[in-house]
Motif scaffolding. Structure first.
Motif, PDB file in Angstrom:
ATOM      1  N   CYS A 259       0.834  -1.212   0.000  1.00 47.28           N
ATOM      2  CA  CYS A 259       0.000   0.000   0.000  1.00 47.28           C
ATOM      3  C   CYS A 259       0.862   1.252   0.000  1.00 47.28           C
ATOM      4  O   CYS A 259       0.614   2.202  -0.758  1.00 47.28           O
ATOM      5  CB  CYS A 259      -0.910   0.008   1.230  1.00 47.28           C
ATOM      6  SG  CYS A 259      -2.370  -1.041   1.104  1.00 47.28           S
ATOM      7  N   ARG A 260       1.870   1.269   0.835  1.00 49.93           N
ATOM      8  CA  ARG A 260       2.745   2.436   0.935  1.00 49.93           C
ATOM      9  C   ARG A 260       3.520   2.655  -0.363  1.00 49.93           C
ATOM     10  O   ARG A 260       3.787   3.799  -0.746  1.00 49.93           O
ATOM     11  CB  ARG A 260       3.709   2.263   2.110  1.00 49.93           C
ATOM     12  CG  ARG A 260       3.027   2.429   3.462  1.00 49.93           C
ATOM     13  CD  ARG A 260       3.952   2.151   4.606  1.00 49.93           C
ATOM     14  NE  ARG A 260       3.322   2.485   5.885  1.00 49.93           N
ATOM     15  CZ  ARG A 260       3.700   1.984   7.048  1.00 49.93           C
ATOM     16  NH1 ARG A 260       4.718   1.127   7.111  1.00 49.93           N
ATOM     17  NH2 ARG A 260       3.083   2.335   8.158  1.00 49.93           N
ATOM     18  N   THR A 261       3.876   1.567  -1.034  1.00 51.60           N
ATOM     19  CA  THR A 261       4.570   1.681  -2.314  1.00 51.60           C
ATOM     20  C   THR A 261       3.663   2.334  -3.347  1.00 51.60           C
ATOM     21  O   THR A 261       4.095   3.197  -4.129  1.00 51.60           O
ATOM     22  CB  THR A 261       5.022   0.297  -2.799  1.00 51.60           C
ATOM     23  OG1 THR A 261       5.935  -0.257  -1.853  1.00 51.60           O
ATOM     24  CG2 THR A 261       5.703   0.394  -4.154  1.00 51.60           C
ATOM     25  N   ALA A 262       2.399   1.911  -3.377  1.00 50.95           N
ATOM     26  CA  ALA A 262       1.450   2.515  -4.317  1.00 50.95           C
ATOM     27  C   ALA A 262       1.243   3.988  -4.008  1.00 50.95           C
ATOM     28  O   ALA A 262       1.212   4.839  -4.913  1.00 50.95           O
ATOM     29  CB  ALA A 262       0.113   1.768  -4.249  1.00 50.95           C
TER      30      ALA A 262
ATOM     31  N   GLY B 148       1.996   7.886  -5.986  1.00 50.54           N
ATOM     32  CA  GLY B 148       0.895   8.811  -6.225  1.00 50.54           C
ATOM     33  C   GLY B 148      -0.399   8.136  -6.626  1.00 50.54           C
ATOM     34  O   GLY B 148      -1.271   8.769  -7.233  1.00 50.54           O
ATOM     35  N   ASN B 149      -0.545   6.847  -6.281  1.00 47.21           N
ATOM     36  CA  ASN B 149      -1.731   6.094  -6.667  1.00 47.21           C
ATOM     37  C   ASN B 149      -2.424   5.492  -5.450  1.00 47.21           C
ATOM     38  O   ASN B 149      -1.781   5.193  -4.435  1.00 47.21           O
ATOM     39  CB  ASN B 149      -1.362   4.950  -7.613  1.00 47.21           C
ATOM     40  CG  ASN B 149      -0.888   5.429  -8.958  1.00 47.21           C
ATOM     41  OD1 ASN B 149      -1.674   5.667  -9.869  1.00 47.21           O
ATOM     42  ND2 ASN B 149       0.427   5.584  -9.098  1.00 47.21           N
ATOM     43  N   TYR B 150      -3.726   5.317  -5.573  1.00 55.40           N
ATOM     44  CA  TYR B 150      -4.448   4.560  -4.567  1.00 55.40           C
ATOM     45  C   TYR B 150      -4.142   3.081  -4.771  1.00 55.40           C
ATOM     46  O   TYR B 150      -4.079   2.615  -5.910  1.00 55.40           O
ATOM     47  CB  TYR B 150      -5.958   4.786  -4.680  1.00 55.40           C
ATOM     48  CG  TYR B 150      -6.428   6.081  -4.071  1.00 55.40           C
ATOM     49  CD1 TYR B 150      -6.685   6.153  -2.704  1.00 55.40           C
ATOM     50  CD2 TYR B 150      -6.615   7.212  -4.851  1.00 55.40           C
ATOM     51  CE1 TYR B 150      -7.111   7.347  -2.140  1.00 55.40           C
ATOM     52  CE2 TYR B 150      -7.038   8.407  -4.303  1.00 55.40           C
ATOM     53  CZ  TYR B 150      -7.291   8.461  -2.936  1.00 55.40           C
ATOM     54  OH  TYR B 150      -7.706   9.640  -2.374  1.00 55.40           O
ATOM     55  N   PRO B 151      -3.960   2.344  -3.707  1.00 55.37           N
ATOM     56  CA  PRO B 151      -3.721   0.906  -3.866  1.00 55.37           C
ATOM     57  C   PRO B 151      -4.961   0.213  -4.427  1.00 55.37           C
ATOM     58  O   PRO B 151      -6.077   0.717  -4.288  1.00 55.37           O
ATOM     59  CB  PRO B 151      -3.447   0.432  -2.427  1.00 55.37           C
ATOM     60  CG  PRO B 151      -3.137   1.671  -1.654  1.00 55.37           C
ATOM     61  CD  PRO B 151      -3.918   2.781  -2.300  1.00 55.37           C
ATOM     62  N   SER B 152      -4.755  -0.928  -5.038  1.00 55.10           N
ATOM     63  CA  SER B 152      -5.869  -1.742  -5.492  1.00 55.10           C
ATOM     64  C   SER B 152      -6.338  -2.581  -4.312  1.00 55.10           C
ATOM     65  O   SER B 152      -5.756  -3.613  -3.992  1.00 55.10           O
ATOM     66  CB  SER B 152      -5.433  -2.661  -6.647  1.00 55.10           C
ATOM     67  OG  SER B 152      -6.479  -3.553  -6.974  1.00 55.10           O
ATOM     68  N   TRP B 153      -7.380  -2.092  -3.646  1.00 58.63           N
ATOM     69  CA  TRP B 153      -7.848  -2.763  -2.432  1.00 58.63           C
ATOM     70  C   TRP B 153      -8.273  -4.201  -2.720  1.00 58.63           C
ATOM     71  O   TRP B 153      -8.018  -5.110  -1.935  1.00 58.63           O
ATOM     72  CB  TRP B 153      -9.005  -1.979  -1.815  1.00 58.63           C
ATOM     73  CG  TRP B 153      -8.706  -0.528  -1.593  1.00 58.63           C
ATOM     74  CD1 TRP B 153      -9.302   0.539  -2.192  1.00 58.63           C
ATOM     75  CD2 TRP B 153      -7.708   0.013  -0.720  1.00 58.63           C
ATOM     76  NE1 TRP B 153      -8.740   1.717  -1.753  1.00 58.63           N
ATOM     77  CE2 TRP B 153      -7.762   1.426  -0.844  1.00 58.63           C
ATOM     78  CE3 TRP B 153      -6.769  -0.548   0.148  1.00 58.63           C
ATOM     79  CZ2 TRP B 153      -6.930   2.272  -0.138  1.00 58.63           C
ATOM     80  CZ3 TRP B 153      -5.933   0.302   0.864  1.00 58.63           C
ATOM     81  CH2 TRP B 153      -6.014   1.686   0.712  1.00 58.63           C
ATOM     82  N   GLN B 154      -8.932  -4.385  -3.855  1.00 55.31           N
ATOM     83  CA  GLN B 154      -9.418  -5.727  -4.192  1.00 55.31           C
ATOM     84  C   GLN B 154      -8.253  -6.693  -4.393  1.00 55.31           C
ATOM     85  O   GLN B 154      -8.281  -7.830  -3.915  1.00 55.31           O
ATOM     86  CB  GLN B 154     -10.276  -5.673  -5.456  1.00 55.31           C
ATOM     87  CG  GLN B 154     -10.891  -7.021  -5.833  1.00 55.31           C
ATOM     88  CD  GLN B 154     -11.773  -6.926  -7.071  1.00 55.31           C
ATOM     89  OE1 GLN B 154     -11.759  -5.934  -7.784  1.00 55.31           O
ATOM     90  NE2 GLN B 154     -12.551  -7.976  -7.319  1.00 55.31           N
ATOM     91  N   LEU B 155      -7.223  -6.236  -5.106  1.00 52.71           N
ATOM     92  CA  LEU B 155      -6.063  -7.092  -5.342  1.00 52.71           C
ATOM     93  C   LEU B 155      -5.387  -7.446  -4.017  1.00 52.71           C
ATOM     94  O   LEU B 155      -5.062  -8.618  -3.774  1.00 52.71           O
ATOM     95  CB  LEU B 155      -5.075  -6.390  -6.278  1.00 52.71           C
ATOM     96  CG  LEU B 155      -3.761  -7.147  -6.571  1.00 52.71           C
ATOM     97  CD1 LEU B 155      -3.361  -6.962  -8.016  1.00 52.71           C
ATOM     98  CD2 LEU B 155      -2.625  -6.663  -5.660  1.00 52.71           C
TER      99      LEU B 155
END
Length: 259
Positions: free
Chosen positions: A111-114, A118-125
């Protein structure tokens, strides 16, 4: 009176073992550690053998076994081979908890990498992989059919289980980061992707140390991905294309800097 015949009143046993009187009363009530008898004055007492049983109860409870499990498995004076089975089963359970915690930590780092890109993490993934990784851990690799030559190489590289766990968890964190970045549409040239690629290169260099036998052994396992534990196979397939691109760009950038 010999030590074997020595008896303890409930308060004495509590003081000797560090448990409370109330706990001993509860153990007596549920049949986990019944008192051995009563004194002439009607006071309940315990024996040296009871103290040994209590020490085992305290030990197994500290390992996470429930009182029900302890009552069913331990208080019936198990043999040494049965004790080994109990310990092995609990060892597996504890490693599972460790693996579950590492899966969560890997997801947090992904999550922190995403976010760093500058992106929201892919919560579903991430949610999917957390559940997948919790059902797949290093213990599953015991079922993998390593070749004799591979085992010879790996036994020299991993002197103990902790070395293997450290590599396994590092690999999972980096692979999950790569899968998250790929899902977010991040460029392999992005600083977050390049940081991941640098860590990947460090990991592989540390594992192989440029040794041809190690490189060959790991390449063989990599090529045999269909036989991997399911969760790890899915994670590698989701992350490998992005890792390859990011590492390729990393090496190109480093080559350009050296000119």
């Amino acid at each position: 009176m010999s030590d074997k015949d020595k008896t303890f009143l409930i308060g004495e046993l509590a003081a000797a073992t560090g448990v409370t009187v109330r706990t001993l009363q509860h153990y007596d009530k549920i049949g986990l550690l019944p008192t051995s008898g009563r004194t002439e004055g009607g006071r309940r007492y315990y024996t040296e053998e009871d103290m040994l049983s209590l020490e085992q109860i305290i030990f197994y409870k500290s390992l996470g076994l429930s009182l029900q499990e302890i009552r069913d498995k331990v208080v019936n004076r198990p043999s040494l081979s049965q004790i080994e089975q109990i310990l092995h089963a609990q060892e597996v359970a504890l490693y599972k908890k460790i693996e579950d915690a590492h899966a969560g930590i890997a997801a947090i780092e992904a999550c922190r990498t995403a976010i760093a890109s500058g992106n929201y993490p892919s919560w579903q993934l991430l949610t999917g992989f957390i559940e997948t990784l919790k059902n797949s851990n290093l213990m599953d690799w015991r079922q993998y059919a390593f070749k004799d030559a591979q085992m010879s190489v790996f036994s020299k590289r991993f002197e103990n289980e902790q070395d293997a766990f450290d590599l396994y968890h590092t690999w999972r964190v980096l692979a999950l980061k790569a899968a998250t970045l790929a899902k977010s549409g991040v460029s392999p040239d992005d600083p977050a992707a390049q940081a991941m690629a640098e860590d990947w290169r460090k990991m592989t260099a540390d594992v192989t140390q440029g040794d041809p036998d190690r490189i060959h052994a790991f390449a063989q396992v990599q090529a045999d991905r269909s036989a991997w534990p399911e969760g790890d196979r899915d994670l590698m397939e989701a992350s490998q294309p992005f890792i390859d691109l990011a590492v390729k760009r990393y090496l190109e950038h480093r080559s350009q800097k050296q000119k």
